[in-house]
Design a protein around this motif. Sequence first.
Motif, PDB file in Angstrom:
ATOM      1  N   HIS A 264      15.590 -18.550  26.219  1.00  0.00           N
ATOM      2  CA  HIS A 264      15.203 -18.195  24.851  1.00  0.00           C
ATOM      3  C   HIS A 264      14.503 -16.835  24.798  1.00  0.00           C
ATOM      4  CE1 HIS A 264      16.569 -21.960  23.324  1.00  0.00           C
ATOM      5  NE2 HIS A 264      15.698 -22.680  24.009  1.00  0.00           N
ATOM      6  N   ARG A 268      15.722 -13.743  22.508  1.00  0.00           N
ATOM      7  CA  ARG A 268      14.876 -13.066  21.526  1.00  0.00           C
ATOM      8  C   ARG A 268      14.899 -11.553  21.743  1.00  0.00           C
ATOM      9  NH1 ARG A 268      11.399 -17.609  22.165  1.00  0.00           N
ATOM     10  NH2 ARG A 268      10.133 -16.512  23.726  1.00  0.00           N
ATOM     11  N   ARG A 272      16.389  -8.876  19.099  1.00  0.00           N
ATOM     12  CA  ARG A 272      15.572  -7.805  18.534  1.00  0.00           C
ATOM     13  C   ARG A 272      16.317  -6.475  18.581  1.00  0.00           C
ATOM     14  NH1 ARG A 272      11.235  -8.776  21.227  1.00  0.00           N
ATOM     15  NH2 ARG A 272      11.379  -7.165  22.845  1.00  0.00           N
TER      16      ARG A 272
END
Length: 280
Positions: A264, A268, A272
């Motif tokens: 995860h 992320r 981004r």
Amino acid sequence: MSTDFQTGREALGARLNELRAETGLNGKDFAALLGWQRSKVSRLQNGKQTPSHSDLDAWAAAAGRPDLAGELKGRLSGLETHYRSWRRQLSDGHRPRQEQGIAETTATRTIRGVEVARIPGLFQTADYARHTFEANSEFRQITKDTDDAVRARIRRQEALYEPGKLFRFLIWESALHARTGPRSVQAAQLDRLLSLVGLDTVELGIVPLGAELRRAPSHGFWIYDRRLVIVETISTEMWLDDDDSICLYERAWDWLAESAVYGHQAQRLISRVRASLDTA
């Protein structure tokens, strides 16, 4: 250039110098006999230039020892087994080297890789690969076989879904930002990476730009099981199979893996960067 490669090239140059000296001709006269520039003879003798097979045939004949052409070419082949110039590997385009990649992937259960400036070929979308091949063809001024090369690269990716194989890759965050084509191509490529996180045959680690590193990644490399390491430079691809080299690159991989994020956290970070493309 690798010190080992240069040492081997200098040894071959010394052998050429020895054969030339046995003729009693100086470098200028030997070059005239060959129909070459004197500077070429000098570069070959001093290990400053890698000879071609035809160069070695001509040198042996001019030295009155055509029987030694095989020996000279054997020395050259020994160099090229480990240090393969891109000029020769890509002389007919990218597809032949991609086919080699398929063969090596087929013969390997676990591949560990590091990429610092681009997305690994095994994870590339067709469009990202196309832009990569086209740029490289222009840079190296070689035959363009982009469509064939892309098809081969995508075919290699079938191995990602084979049970029993494992692909453990570390990507420095800078590679997520480095665009090889339009923003839409980069966005689709990052979406592709996101889809691979969690695949049971893929372990994808992202090394954040702000991570503390035991050793900064200087270049990309791939480790095939524990039998082969392939390293790319701008002019040469090194195929290293000795224990010392394999252990060294395994340590480099392990140290970098300590700074990577996975699962995860990796998603992320990729997300981004992906979102920044929509707002740029």
